[in-house]
Write a protein that holds these residues in place. Structure first.
Motif, PDB file in Angstrom:
ATOM      1  N   VAL A  16      14.464 -20.197 -33.279  1.00 14.99           N
ATOM      2  CA  VAL A  16      14.577 -21.445 -33.488  1.00 14.99           C
ATOM      3  C   VAL A  16      13.637 -22.871 -32.096  1.00 14.99           C
ATOM      4  CG1 VAL A  16      16.072 -24.023 -34.518  1.00 14.99           C
ATOM      5  CG2 VAL A  16      15.686 -21.421 -35.855  1.00 14.99           C
ATOM      6  N   PHE A  17      14.704 -22.081 -30.880  1.00 11.89           N
ATOM      7  CA  PHE A  17      14.477 -22.909 -29.386  1.00 11.89           C
ATOM      8  C   PHE A  17      13.183 -22.671 -29.504  1.00 11.89           C
ATOM      9  CE2 PHE A  17      14.553 -24.623 -24.527  1.00 11.89           C
ATOM     10  CZ  PHE A  17      15.154 -24.758 -25.359  1.00 11.89           C
ATOM     11  N   ALA A  18      12.618 -21.589 -28.916  1.00  9.52           N
ATOM     12  CA  ALA A  18      10.993 -21.534 -28.888  1.00  9.52           C
ATOM     13  C   ALA A  18      10.382 -21.779 -29.982  1.00  9.52           C
ATOM     14  CB  ALA A  18      11.265 -19.843 -28.995  1.00  9.52           C
ATOM     15  N   PHE A  73       9.584 -21.513 -43.694  1.00 12.08           N
ATOM     16  CA  PHE A  73       9.213 -21.437 -43.175  1.00 12.08           C
ATOM     17  C   PHE A  73       8.677 -20.618 -43.595  1.00 12.08           C
ATOM     18  CE2 PHE A  73      11.829 -23.302 -39.273  1.00 12.08           C
ATOM     19  CZ  PHE A  73       9.910 -23.066 -39.036  1.00 12.08           C
ATOM     20  N   VAL A  74      10.309 -20.622 -44.993  1.00  8.97           N
ATOM     21  CA  VAL A  74       9.708 -19.120 -46.104  1.00  8.97           C
ATOM     22  C   VAL A  74      11.080 -19.629 -47.016  1.00  8.97           C
ATOM     23  CG1 VAL A  74      11.604 -18.157 -44.762  1.00  8.97           C
ATOM     24  CG2 VAL A  74      10.551 -16.202 -46.112  1.00  8.97           C
ATOM     25  N   ASN A 200       9.830 -13.927 -37.653  1.00 10.26           N
ATOM     26  CA  ASN A 200       7.965 -13.947 -37.851  1.00 10.26           C
ATOM     27  C   ASN A 200       7.177 -15.293 -37.721  1.00 10.26           C
ATOM     28  OD1 ASN A 200       8.861 -11.056 -36.989  1.00 10.26           O
ATOM     29  ND2 ASN A 200       7.760 -10.844 -38.761  1.00 10.26           N
ATOM     30  N   ALA A 201       7.576 -15.969 -38.633  1.00 11.31           N
ATOM     31  CA  ALA A 201       7.401 -17.595 -39.100  1.00 11.31           C
ATOM     32  C   ALA A 201       7.393 -18.733 -37.581  1.00 11.31           C
ATOM     33  CB  ALA A 201       7.665 -18.037 -40.486  1.00 11.31           C
ATOM     34  N   LEU A 202       9.256 -18.446 -37.273  1.00 11.82           N
ATOM     35  CA  LEU A 202      10.158 -19.502 -36.128  1.00 11.82           C
ATOM     36  C   LEU A 202       9.161 -18.918 -34.524  1.00 11.82           C
ATOM     37  CD1 LEU A 202      13.684 -19.288 -36.990  1.00 11.82           C
ATOM     38  CD2 LEU A 202      11.919 -21.595 -36.870  1.00 11.82           C
TER      39      LEU A 202
END
Length: 367
Positions: A16-18, A73-74, A200-202
């Motif tokens: 989440v941070f990335a 995201f999903v 993967n989406a994040l």
């Protein structure tokens, strides 16, 4: 500097941070010592089933913002956690509700159930509970305690209930309705297609490197970025200066079975002491699977040691006081510590995400 942020750990906090950093144009490198992304929410596909490799992860929250965030995201399904308890081959519904009370005592009305529980609590006559056993007896009486709490809790903690502090169970929710929904939260579900889709989406567009042990090359890795985000054990980061924080660990035994349906439910707890595992998961039921085979996982709680995964912080007085020393030390450093291990908290998934969003918002809104 090549990167703005080096993020140690590709679990929920790091991912989440990335994602939030990348949205602000920051260049991030995410590393993880495991061979996969996702930390403990990682799923392995076996026989077309998303197997929760590190125990059941059921997303639940009352926070609409967090729910909307993960669903951006999903898509999440409508899975509702309704575990069963198996005590000496007798089945009981969880959480403790009118179905459970009927199974225990054949009572059919809330008034009858309350009367049964109150009578048992009064028979114990405990005014000032000194340990977990006394606390439980003073809240729910002997039948519920003996059949549904004692064995499970002692296996989970590896200690007798009389040796565990009373504060572990401040309260035991009793529902006087026929409602098997374990969580009270408004929003609940599992990502359709498994948690890997969320991770993967994040991390889309973020550079990641797997099987990289931060502590093997700490100085070189830290020199690659302006800032460090650390999601591992805070005591390990500081070389155990004040001692080692304690955890409970788990061993998982996964089995693929040549049958369509093993237990008819995603989660069945085994609450008697004679059976060594605490529960059996049947993963296909998290996503309403219809595959020809099924995968089950038995969970065995164990003592934690350095070569095992740390799962549950033992938040007793001694460990919490030690953690505060590490936290105070971390406040002197310009490093972002976040997540279950770095903050020494038993976080649910939505709490980890909320923590990562709060920290990233504070940093990026200030810039």
């Amino acid at each position: 500097m090549k990167y703005d942020y080096l993020i140690v750990g590709a679990g929920l906090f790091g991912s989440v941070f990335a994602h939030e950093a990348q949205k602000k144009g920051k260049k991030c490198l995410v590393i993880d010592r495991r061979s996969h992304l996702g930390g403990n929410v990682y799923c392995e596909e076996i026989e077309g089933i998303n197997v929760h490799k590190y125990g059941a992860h059921i997303f639940h929250t009352n926070d609409k913002e967090i729910w909307d965030y993960v669903n951006s995201f999903v898509a999440f399904n409508r899975y509702t956690n309704s575990p069963m308890a198996n005590y000496r081959d007798q089945l009981y519904n969880l959480p403790f509700n009118m179905n459970t009370f009927y199974q225990l005592w054949k009572v059919k009305t809330p008034a009858e159930a309350r009367a049964f529980i109150n009578k048992q609590v009064q028979q114990e006559g405990i005014k000032n509970p000194k340990n977990l056993e006394e606390q439980a007896l003073s809240l729910v009486g002997r039948d519920i305690y003996e059949k549904l709490i004692k064995g499970y809790t002692e296996k989970q903690w590896g200690r007798k209930a009389t040796e565990l502090p009373a504060f572990i169970i401040k309260r035991l929710p009793l529902r006087f309705t026929f409602d098997n929904n374990y969580f009270n939260d408004k929003y609940q579900g599992i990502p359709i297609g498994g948690y890997n889709k969320l991770i993967n989406a994040l991390l889309e567009g973020v550079e990641t490197r797997l099987e990289v042990d931060f502590f093997q090359d700490k100085t070189a890795l830290m020199s690659m970025a302006d800032k460090l985000v650390f999601t591992g054990k805070i005591d390990e980061f500081y070389d155990y200066r004040y001692g080692k924080l304690e955890y409970r660990s788990l061993d998982f035994k996964h089995q693929t079975l040549n049958m369509e349906n093993y237990q008819g439910n995603a989660v069945v707890n085994y609450t008697d002491a004679e059976i060594p595992y605490t529960r059996i998961l049947e993963h296909k039921h998290f996503e309403f699977g219809t595959q020809k085979k099924t995968v089950i996982t038995k969970e065995y709680p164990t003592e934690w040691s350095g070569n095992k995964e740390p799962y549950y912080p033992i938040n007793d007085k001694r460990n919490n006081e030690m953690y505060i020393k590490y936290r105070d030390l971390s406040l002197q450093d310009d490093i972002i510590f976040g997540g279950r291990l770095a903050e020494y908290k038993y976080y649910d998934m939505h709490q980890v995400i909320a923590s990562a969003l709060a920290k990233s918002k504070k940093i990026f809104n200030a810039q």
